[in-house]
Design a protein around this motif. Structure first.
Motif, PDB file in Angstrom:
ATOM      1  N   GLU A 149      -0.495   3.797  11.353  1.00  0.00           N
ATOM      2  CA  GLU A 149      -1.607   3.119  10.314  1.00  0.00           C
ATOM      3  C   GLU A 149      -1.179   1.609  10.121  1.00  0.00           C
ATOM      4  O   GLU A 149      -2.107   0.793  10.147  1.00  0.00           O
ATOM      5  CB  GLU A 149      -1.513   3.825   9.168  1.00  0.00           C
ATOM      6  CG  GLU A 149      -2.488   3.198   7.951  1.00  0.00           C
ATOM      7  CD  GLU A 149      -2.229   3.875   6.643  1.00  0.00           C
ATOM      8  OE1 GLU A 149      -2.864   3.523   5.781  1.00  0.00           O
ATOM      9  OE2 GLU A 149      -1.512   4.865   6.625  1.00  0.00           O
ATOM     10  N   TYR A 150      -0.052   1.498  10.409  1.00  0.00           N
ATOM     11  CA  TYR A 150       0.747   0.074  10.151  1.00  0.00           C
ATOM     12  C   TYR A 150       1.287  -0.225  11.493  1.00  0.00           C
ATOM     13  O   TYR A 150       1.791   0.609  12.271  1.00  0.00           O
ATOM     14  CB  TYR A 150       1.533  -0.176   8.910  1.00  0.00           C
ATOM     15  CG  TYR A 150       1.117  -0.064   7.594  1.00  0.00           C
ATOM     16  CD1 TYR A 150       0.555  -1.249   7.027  1.00  0.00           C
ATOM     17  CD2 TYR A 150       1.039   1.182   7.078  1.00  0.00           C
ATOM     18  CE1 TYR A 150       0.205  -1.065   5.834  1.00  0.00           C
ATOM     19  CE2 TYR A 150       0.362   1.351   5.841  1.00  0.00           C
ATOM     20  CZ  TYR A 150      -0.043   0.104   5.286  1.00  0.00           C
ATOM     21  OH  TYR A 150      -0.499   0.151   4.079  1.00  0.00           O
ATOM     22  N   GLU A 206       3.692   1.558   0.380  1.00  0.00           N
ATOM     23  CA  GLU A 206       3.257   2.593  -0.592  1.00  0.00           C
ATOM     24  C   GLU A 206       2.310   1.837  -1.337  1.00  0.00           C
ATOM     25  O   GLU A 206       1.491   2.593  -2.153  1.00  0.00           O
ATOM     26  CB  GLU A 206       4.516   3.127  -1.382  1.00  0.00           C
ATOM     27  CG  GLU A 206       5.274   3.897  -0.761  1.00  0.00           C
ATOM     28  CD  GLU A 206       6.495   4.418  -1.422  1.00  0.00           C
ATOM     29  OE1 GLU A 206       6.714   4.048  -2.732  1.00  0.00           O
ATOM     30  OE2 GLU A 206       7.358   4.950  -0.841  1.00  0.00           O
ATOM     31  N   ASP A 227       0.002  -0.322  -0.474  1.00  0.00           N
ATOM     32  CA  ASP A 227      -1.195  -0.245   0.218  1.00  0.00           C
ATOM     33  C   ASP A 227      -1.678  -1.694   0.602  1.00  0.00           C
ATOM     34  O   ASP A 227      -2.815  -2.201   0.580  1.00  0.00           O
ATOM     35  CB  ASP A 227      -2.563   0.384  -0.220  1.00  0.00           C
ATOM     36  CG  ASP A 227      -3.674   0.832   0.727  1.00  0.00           C
ATOM     37  OD1 ASP A 227      -3.143   1.004   1.886  1.00  0.00           O
ATOM     38  OD2 ASP A 227      -4.848   0.741   0.349  1.00  0.00           O
ATOM     39  N   ASP A 243      -2.129  -5.087   3.001  1.00  0.00           N
ATOM     40  CA  ASP A 243      -2.750  -5.283   4.370  1.00  0.00           C
ATOM     41  C   ASP A 243      -1.584  -6.178   5.152  1.00  0.00           C
ATOM     42  O   ASP A 243      -1.559  -5.700   6.524  1.00  0.00           O
ATOM     43  CB  ASP A 243      -3.859  -6.241   4.524  1.00  0.00           C
ATOM     44  CG  ASP A 243      -5.086  -5.617   3.686  1.00  0.00           C
ATOM     45  OD1 ASP A 243      -5.811  -6.363   2.900  1.00  0.00           O
ATOM     46  OD2 ASP A 243      -5.187  -4.328   3.702  1.00  0.00           O
ATOM     47  N   LYS A 264      -1.705  -3.788   8.684  1.00  0.00           N
ATOM     48  CA  LYS A 264      -2.659  -2.644   8.733  1.00  0.00           C
ATOM     49  C   LYS A 264      -3.308  -2.688  10.201  1.00  0.00           C
ATOM     50  O   LYS A 264      -3.986  -3.776  10.376  1.00  0.00           O
ATOM     51  CB  LYS A 264      -3.437  -2.226   7.661  1.00  0.00           C
ATOM     52  CG  LYS A 264      -3.102  -1.632   6.648  1.00  0.00           C
ATOM     53  CD  LYS A 264      -4.382  -1.394   5.611  1.00  0.00           C
ATOM     54  CE  LYS A 264      -3.792  -0.791   4.307  1.00  0.00           C
ATOM     55  NZ  LYS A 264      -5.024  -0.506   3.243  1.00  0.00           N
TER      56      LYS A 264
END
Length: 163
Positions: A80-81, A104, A106, A108, A153
């Motif tokens: 995801e990252y 954690e 979230d 970018d 991200k």
């Protein structure tokens, strides 16, 4: 999968194995669900054999250029990252504490401390920031150029058609 550590490589036989070992240790010691992805950009030394011996996931990008290697890696990344690390660098152990907190939340993009070089003789700390938004903005603008020492991200690239 949470994190892909993306490592472009071109003729880095002296350092790529060390970088892979340190990236693996980083993931294991911190219980990160992640992968290490090396993009070989046409190495003509022993880099590819070393990568294979470390059982690291790799792809070969025949189009020359650092940007081509990064684009291929972004497309192939499963995380995801994506954490961008050069094959002659490694992530500081304390970096994950910074990364974990921000991932954690979230964010970018997260900038993390990284050491340039893989041995005591050729190592230097690239960057540490004080977690303030002013310092982060300054580091993004005048700090280390390019993606190295940043986690982004993956969707930033795919959603904006940058890969």
């Amino acid at each position: 999968m949470e994190l892909t550590i993306l490592i472009p490589c071109l003729n880095e036989e002296k350092t790529v194995g060390i970088c892979i070992d340190k990236a693996k240790k980083f993931l294991v010691n911190n219980s990160i669900d992640g992968e290490i992805l090396i993009v070989d950009n046409g190495s003509n030394d022993d880099s590819l054999n070393i990568i294979k011996s470390k059982n690291a996931r790799f792809v070969i990008e025949n189009k020359k250029g650092y940007g081509s290697a990064l684009i291929t890696g972004i497309k192939k990344a499963k995380g995801e990252y994506i954490a961008f690390v050069d094959s002659d660098d490694y992530i500081l152990p304390k970096s994950l504490e910074i990364l974990g907190e921000y991932l954690e939340e979230d964010y970018d993009i997260v900038v993390f401390p990284l050491v340039a070089g893989t041995t005591k003789e050729n190592s230097k700390l690239i960057q540490v920031f004080d977690n303030s938004i002013e310092d982060l903005n300054k580091r993004l603008i005048i700090g280390v150029p390019g993606p190295i020492n940043k986690v982004c991200k993956k969707e930033l690239f795919t959603k904006n058609k940058l890969s």
